[in-house]
Structures are given as structure tokens and as C-alpha cells.
Scaffold this motif. Structure first.
Motif, mmCIF file in Angstrom:
data_model
loop_
_atom_site.group_PDB
_atom_site.id
_atom_site.type_symbol
_atom_site.label_atom_id
_atom_site.label_comp_id
_atom_site.label_asym_id
_atom_site.label_seq_id
_atom_site.Cartn_x
_atom_site.Cartn_y
_atom_site.Cartn_z
ATOM 1 N N LEU A 25 0.814 -1.213 0.000
ATOM 2 C CA LEU A 25 0.000 0.000 0.000
ATOM 3 C C LEU A 25 0.846 1.261 0.000
ATOM 4 O O LEU A 25 0.309 2.364 -0.055
ATOM 5 N N THR A 66 -6.991 5.398 -3.028
ATOM 6 C CA THR A 66 -7.836 5.429 -1.840
ATOM 7 C C THR A 66 -9.246 5.879 -2.184
ATOM 8 O O THR A 66 -9.477 6.510 -3.217
ATOM 9 N N ASN A 96 -10.677 8.236 -0.766
ATOM 10 C CA ASN A 96 -10.601 9.695 -0.740
ATOM 11 C C ASN A 96 -10.035 10.276 -2.029
ATOM 12 O O ASN A 96 -10.334 11.423 -2.377
ATOM 13 N N SER A 97 -9.239 9.494 -2.768
ATOM 14 C CA SER A 97 -8.648 9.979 -4.020
ATOM 15 C C SER A 97 -9.702 10.498 -4.981
ATOM 16 O O SER A 97 -9.461 11.446 -5.742
ATOM 17 N N SER A 155 -0.892 9.918 -2.264
ATOM 18 C CA SER A 155 -1.143 8.781 -1.378
ATOM 19 C C SER A 155 -0.718 7.465 -2.014
ATOM 20 O O SER A 155 -0.746 6.418 -1.362
ATOM 21 N N LYS A 181 -7.786 -3.326 -1.893
ATOM 22 C CA LYS A 181 -8.564 -2.171 -2.323
ATOM 23 C C LYS A 181 -10.054 -2.499 -2.453
ATOM 24 O O LYS A 181 -10.913 -1.641 -2.221
ATOM 25 N N GLU A 207 -11.275 -2.240 1.026
ATOM 26 C CA GLU A 207 -11.371 -0.829 1.426
ATOM 27 C C GLU A 207 -12.651 -0.201 0.891
ATOM 28 O O GLU A 207 -13.354 0.517 1.619
#
Length: 451
Positions: free
Chosen positions: A33, A298, A300-301, A347, A428, A431
């Protein structure tokens, strides 16, 4: 004079350790990651580390190995030795070396090591007659800490793009970060306040792809450590504050031939880009949805990758504006001809992101892909009908869509390798599933008392 099988470069490190009174060494590597890990050893173990490596439990590292095959070995790269500027005292210091991970049982490089994944991409380029150079522009935010030392999203400054004091109150912090980076061997080109309040950028000189990925990992560590000395929290989270610009990591790429010529430059081309550059660019556009899962990794990306906040979401290229996914920057000299991928964010795991970009570009060269015409208008102002007219697609709108694109892209999966690819997709996917079942504060504020 060297001892045993120690190389001249390794001996130079041993001499510097003694000269600078280094008492501890951090042997650094990254997990899948992109989180920096390290094993700390007394500096007297340096020669043993060079000769035999240092053993560690790989089952404790995200995405590495199962418990029954956990013994791994760190082999330090002496070219990466540096003294940590924030750990220097009057009578001692701490050093750092970036390591390659080896499989203890086979004695071979561990294919789950992100640094190995990038080395494989570099090897492929070299087989085609190219050296890969890269230059990233990682942006970050500086936030105040609360009384307990936890990060807030209070910035402490109200600066904007290229502002100076008194609005840019963090200029002294940037200065100390730059000094620290320079002590670790960085060539700093520029630094400035970015568009959003509390947002900053420090640019360092381009280098070969492996050194660049090492530098990104080091950069993030140095920025955080020195910010903490100022009681600030540095974050490379892509979008920590809603409704303002997020942080990107625009990445400049170029290929050089074995005789040192820039393979991307052509004086006779309208854009001064060679056929090689056009095909490389076309390869990145072709594989952009899958690359996004790796370069923007992520949940958030995708809060950053929305129209209106200077983040590219449209799969196109341009020589004039920044609304496209890839830009061809102006070059003063032939050696500076390059392309700029504007969609990665800070990130990402820099080793995996660069590997994905390189493999995509090389695939474009191997297949002689035809590059579309550049889009010189501001794509942000296009409606859906006009984007369809130009044949412009958009990046995945969330991490789930990006992972789906990655699973369907054999080239980028091959770039990650048989070990990293499945592990990355598994992590991922989990996530994104966790995100889907969570309830955000926004939802509570909007619906709790309404319904």
C-alpha cells in the motif's frame, strides 16, 4: 580498503557511519500500500547487513506473505544511505538505507516487494533500449495539532497560490523541510504555497525512475518528521478538506536512449514530440482507467478527481491547458522534452504507480498506438455531448470502478505481477466495501432529523 566481499560503495557507507557517529540504522522498505516500514539495527550491524542481509517477519507486512512462509531478508542498497537530519545529536546520529526484499527460501528477489515491481518495469524499458527518467510534484497540507497532539484540519494560514508572508505562515516550515531534504541529497528546484489554504508543494530534480520512487518515499517521511518538530501535522491525503482543491502528484516522464539522447524529442514535430513519445502517451491514455486504481488508490482519491477543482478527470492530452489527463510541458532544451501525467496523487505507492505508467507507455510503443489529437480547449467547460464528439472518456468515478478496470487490464496486472496484483486488488476491494457500508457525518447531518 574494503573488507571481505564488501564493495567500494558499501565501504564508503561504513566509513561515513564511523565519521558521522551514526549509532543506529533504519533499514527501510514499503508494503504494497506504500506505507514506509523500517527495521532498526545498531550501526555496527551495517557490514553484516551488506554481506548477509537482515532477516524479518514478512507475515506482519500488508500484502507480503502468509504466516507459514514468513521469513524474509532485507538487503540494503548502499546508494541510498543518508543521515536523518532530525535525528542528529551532538554525539550521535541515525542513518537510513532503502532495502530490497529477498525470499529467504529461494534466495531470489521477492516479487511482492514494490521496489522489485518497479525494477521489473525498468528492466523491460532497458530491454527496449530506454532509460526512464521521472520527476514528481507531490503536494501536501500542513495542519495544526490539538492539545493532545492529534491532527486537526485547521491550517493556521490563509495563503493561496504563490502567496508570501504574512498569509503564508508556513514558509519557515517549508524552509526547514528543504534544508532537511538537501541534507539527504535532494536537489530542490522550487517550493511554494499551493492554491488551497494550508497546501504546499516542494519540487525536486528529476532522476532515474528507481531513485525517483525512493525519493518520494523519503520525501513523505522527511516532510512529516520536520512538520512534527513545528507541532504541525503534514498529510498527503488527497482531499482532506471538502470543496477546495486536493493534493496531486503530477509526474513528469521521459525516455532516454542508450547514447543519452532524449527519445521523446523531435525538432520537426509540431509539439516537439517524437513518434516514440506519441505512442508512449497513447499507451498511458489507453490504460488510464486501470492505472488510476494504482495511482489514485484510496476512497478519498476520488473526492479530488472531480471537475472544478483543477484535477484532471478527462482521458485526453493537451499542449496548452491543464484540464487534460496528460500535458506536454514547454521545454527549453531538447533534453527537457517530456510528458506530464496529472492524475496520480501523493497517497499512492510510488513504486507501483511508476511501474504502471511505464508499462502502459511501453505497451503503447510496442503496439505502435496512434496518439489522438490534443485538446486545446478547456475540457471542464465541455458538456457531455461535446465530450462524446471529441471521443473523450472520463476516469473511474470511485475506487470500486477503478479496481474493476484494473481487473480487466492485462497489461497493468502484468506490471504489478502475480503476487502484488491480486493482493492489491484484494486490499482495495475490501477498502471500498468498508466505505460502502459506513455512514458518514454528511449523511447524519443531512438525513437524521429530516426523515
Amino acid at each position: 580498503m574494503t573488507s571481505g566481499n564488501i564493495s567500494d560503495t558499501e565501504q564508503a557507507v561504513l566509513d561515513e557511519i564511523e565519521e558521522k557517529d551514526v549509532d543506529f540504522l533504519r533499514l527501510q522498505f514499503t508494503d504494497i500500500l506504500g506505507t514506509v516500514k523500517n527495521v532498526s539495527v545498531p550501526a555496527r550491524q551495517a557490514e553484516k547487513a551488506f554481506a548477509e542481509g537482515i532477516y524479518f517477519d514478512g507475515s506482519s507486512i500488508e500484502g507480503f506473505v502468509r504466516i507459514q512462509e514468513s521469513d524474509m531478508r532485507l538487503v540494503p542498497d548502499p546508494e541510498t544511505f543518508a543521515v536523518l537530519p532530525w535525528r542528529q545529536k551532538e554525539d550521535s546520529a541515525a542513518g537510513r538505507m532503502i532495502c530490497d526484499v529477498y525470499d529467504t527460501y529461494t534466495g531470489e528477489p521477492f516479487e511482492g516487494d514494490p521496489r522489485r515491481v518497479l525494477k521489473n518495469a525498468i528492466d523491460r524499458a532497458e530491454e527496449m533500449g530506454y532509460d526512464v527518467n521521472a520527476a514528481p510534484e507531490p503536494e501536501f497540507f500542513l495542519f495544526e495539532e490539538d492539545e493532545d497532539g492529534y491532527a486537526t484540519t485547521e491550517t493556521g494560514d490563509h495563503g493561496g497560490y504563490f502567496d508570501v508572508a504574512p498569509k503564508d505562515l508556513a514558509s519557515d516550515v517549508r524552509r526547514d523541510i528543504i534544508y532537511g531534504l538537501e541534507e539527504m541529497g535532494f536537489e530542490i528546484e522550487a517550493s511554494h504555497h499551493e492554491v488551497a489554504r494550508g497546501q504546499h508543494e516542494i519540487n525536486f530534480e528529476y532522476d532515474d525512475a528507481l531513485s525517483t520512487a525512493d525519493n518520494v518515499a523519503t520525501f513523505r517521511t522527511v516532510v512529516r518528521a520536520i512538520a512534527a518538530q513545528h507541532d504541525l501535522h503534514a498529510t498527503f491525503m488527497p482531499k482532506p478538506i471538502p470543496k477546495i482543491n486536493g493534493s496531486g502528484m503530477h509526474t513528469h516522464l521521459s525516455l532516454f536512449t542508450e547514447d543519452g539522447e532524449n527519445a521523446f524529442h523531435d525538432e520537426d514535430d509540431e509539439f516537439n514530440l517524437s513518434d516514440t513519445a506519441h505512442s508512449f502517451l497513447a499507451g498511458i491514455l489507453e490504460h488510464a482507467p486501470a492505472i488510476t486504481a494504482v495511482a489514485d488508490p484510496t476512497v478519498n482519491s476520488y473526492k479530488r478527481l472531480v471537475p472544478g477543482y483543477e484535477a484532471p478527470v478527462y482521458v485526453a492530452w493537451s499542449d496548452r491547458n491543464r484540464s487534460a489527463l496528460i500535458r506536454k510541458p514547454a521545454a527549453r532544451v531538447p533534453a527537457a522534452s517530456r510528458i506530464e501525467a496529472r492524475f496520480p496523487d501523493p497517497s499512492c505507492n510510488p513504486y507501483l504507480a511508476l511501474a504502471a505508467l511505464i508499462h502502459a507507455g511501453l505497451d503503447g510503443i510496442e503496439k505502435d498506438l496512434e496518439c489522438p489529437d490534443p485538446v486545446r480547449e478547456n475540457i471542464y467547460e465541455f458538456d457531455e455531448e461535446k465530450r462524446e464528439e471529441y471521443g473523450i472518456e472520463t476516469l473511474p468515478s470511485n475506487l470500486g470502478e477503478a479496481v474493476d478496470a484494473l481487473e480487466e487490464d492485462e497489461v497493468i496486472l502484468e506490471a504489478l505481477g502475480e503476487h502484488v496484483g491480486p493482493k492489491f486488488i484484494e486490499a482495495k476491494s475490501q477498502e471500498f466495501e468498508d466505505y460502502l457500508v459506513d455512514v458518514s457525518q454528511w449523511e447524519l447531518d443531512r438525513y437524521l432529523e429530516t426523515f
